[in-house]
Design an enzyme around this catalytic site. Sequence first.
Site, PDB file in Angstrom:
ATOM      1  N   HIS A   1      81.258  36.967  51.235  1.00 18.78           N
ATOM      2  CA  HIS A   1      80.100  36.595  52.050  1.00 18.78           C
ATOM      3  C   HIS A   1      79.601  35.207  51.661  1.00 18.78           C
ATOM      4  O   HIS A   1      79.296  34.372  52.515  1.00 18.78           O
ATOM      5  CB  HIS A   1      78.971  37.612  51.872  1.00 18.78           C
ATOM      6  CG  HIS A   1      79.227  38.916  52.545  1.00 18.78           C
ATOM      7  ND1 HIS A   1      78.283  39.563  53.310  1.00 18.78           N
ATOM      8  CD2 HIS A   1      80.331  39.707  52.582  1.00 18.78           C
ATOM      9  CE1 HIS A   1      78.791  40.690  53.781  1.00 18.78           C
ATOM     10  NE2 HIS A   1      80.027  40.801  53.342  1.00 18.78           N
TER      11      HIS A   1
ATOM     12  N   HIS B   1      56.145  56.037  67.839  1.00 16.40           N
ATOM     13  CA  HIS B   1      56.035  56.405  66.428  1.00 16.40           C
ATOM     14  C   HIS B   1      57.423  56.447  65.801  1.00 16.40           C
ATOM     15  O   HIS B   1      58.433  56.576  66.490  1.00 16.40           O
ATOM     16  CB  HIS B   1      55.292  57.735  66.282  1.00 16.40           C
ATOM     17  CG  HIS B   1      53.807  57.552  66.307  1.00 16.40           C
ATOM     18  ND1 HIS B   1      53.045  57.481  65.163  1.00 16.40           N
ATOM     19  CD2 HIS B   1      52.949  57.374  67.342  1.00 16.40           C
ATOM     20  CE1 HIS B   1      51.777  57.292  65.491  1.00 16.40           C
ATOM     21  NE2 HIS B   1      51.693  57.214  66.816  1.00 16.40           N
TER      22      HIS B   1
ATOM     23  N   HIS C   1      40.374  51.544  71.937  1.00 15.78           N
ATOM     24  CA  HIS C   1      41.163  52.723  72.301  1.00 15.78           C
ATOM     25  C   HIS C   1      40.247  53.940  72.325  1.00 15.78           C
ATOM     26  O   HIS C   1      39.645  54.284  71.312  1.00 15.78           O
ATOM     27  CB  HIS C   1      42.264  52.885  71.244  1.00 15.78           C
ATOM     28  CG  HIS C   1      43.254  53.955  71.523  1.00 15.78           C
ATOM     29  ND1 HIS C   1      43.095  55.249  71.085  1.00 15.78           N
ATOM     30  CD2 HIS C   1      44.448  53.921  72.173  1.00 15.78           C
ATOM     31  CE1 HIS C   1      44.145  55.969  71.449  1.00 15.78           C
ATOM     32  NE2 HIS C   1      44.977  55.194  72.114  1.00 15.78           N
TER      33      HIS C   1
END
Length: 446
Positions: free
Chosen positions: A334, A239, A116
């Site tokens: 659950h 981001h 980069h």
Amino acid sequence: MCATDNAPAANAAPEKPSNVGVEVGHTGEQTNPYGANPADFLSNVSKFQLIESTLREGEQFASAFFDTETKIEIAKALDDFGVDYIELTSPAASEQSRSDCEAICKLGLKAKILTHIRCHMDDARLAVSTGVDGVDVVIGTSQFLRQYSHGKDMNYIAQSAVEVIEFVKSHGIEIRFSSEDSFRSDLVDLLNIYRTVDKIGVNRVGIADTVGCANPRQVYELVRTLKSVVSCDIECHFHNDTGCAIANAYTALEAGANLIDVSVLGIGERNGITSLGGLMARMIAADRDYVLSKYKLHKLRDLENLVADAVQVNIPFNNPITGFCAFTHKAGIHAKAILANPSTYEILNPADFGLTRYIHFANRLTGWNAIKSRVDQLNLHLTDAQCKDVTAKIKKLGDVRSLNIDDVDSIIREFHADVTSTPTVAATEGPAVEDEPAAKKAKTEE
């Protein structure tokens, strides 16, 4: 899986839930009615690629310091996991960065190696000399960055981009051009620069939400618009400042982007970027077959542990997939449903990641179905009615203090011992029934 004998209290912290749970099997195929719309021909949800940036963006994380040995170990682990590209810090950053870039390029990994760099010829010359498979070029295009960072106008940016791109292309390697701070850039400026670099043959253009300001709707609109302007691939970098990195990445793919930048645990500048594990969770819920065919998901936990150790952080308790309670079920309602069919309360199958699910029964919220499952694991026999009775005892103690698995097992075993040691008297055996007149007399005498 039976819980260990030396388990801590149920509320003790951050250990693997295997210490307080019951493993149950997975039944039924996972289905997701909210997956990508197959009629959307632009969507790349089922054919995306990953640019893994732990060794570039991740190096910008506050506590990150990767020596050469660590970088090589992480690169190999990422390659083994199956990422398409591994992005490295610019060789212009430091002498060691250049040396590390060259070393990783020589490993012969399956993943393509990228570096980069700034949109500058000096950086480009250095990058192509390292042996990378591709170069990712970036320059700020927002008014903020043009005024306070590099001080260049859009004409200069376009000229520099063309020069760098043509130079990199002449060396026969891949080239990506990305604007920085894309979502705060003028849309006309943005599309013009993308159109310019697309015409000279970049492999892909990049959209970067550098400050994490974008929301999914904005992402969808920009990617769709860009898709109508360029013919090359589109890469996106998000981001996580406002918590939208994973959602934005998924939305970008729905809109037609091809590649997403990720890092392990999302580490990067400030609070980082789209996390590898988090995106895997989102993508496997959308197209399980594609993700399983492409990535070694059972390697994810080890990969995250490797990077967490390297940057000296703990894996968050609520981390997708590998958070220590990610597949732990506590509430009685659950637990009952999960025991019958895990798909009732799970969109992800832990077995896909080499993990297991657990029923956390050592607490006052537990239900008798979970306790019955534990009774069976202990190779004891209690009727449903008896399981309900012992569950009531567990709940009563759970109202007083925190419980652990030893507490529950002790209550179950004591209850079982009591009911099995008490003689069971058949109703038809008359002589064994207490004489009614005698009983009344005894009560009167009391």
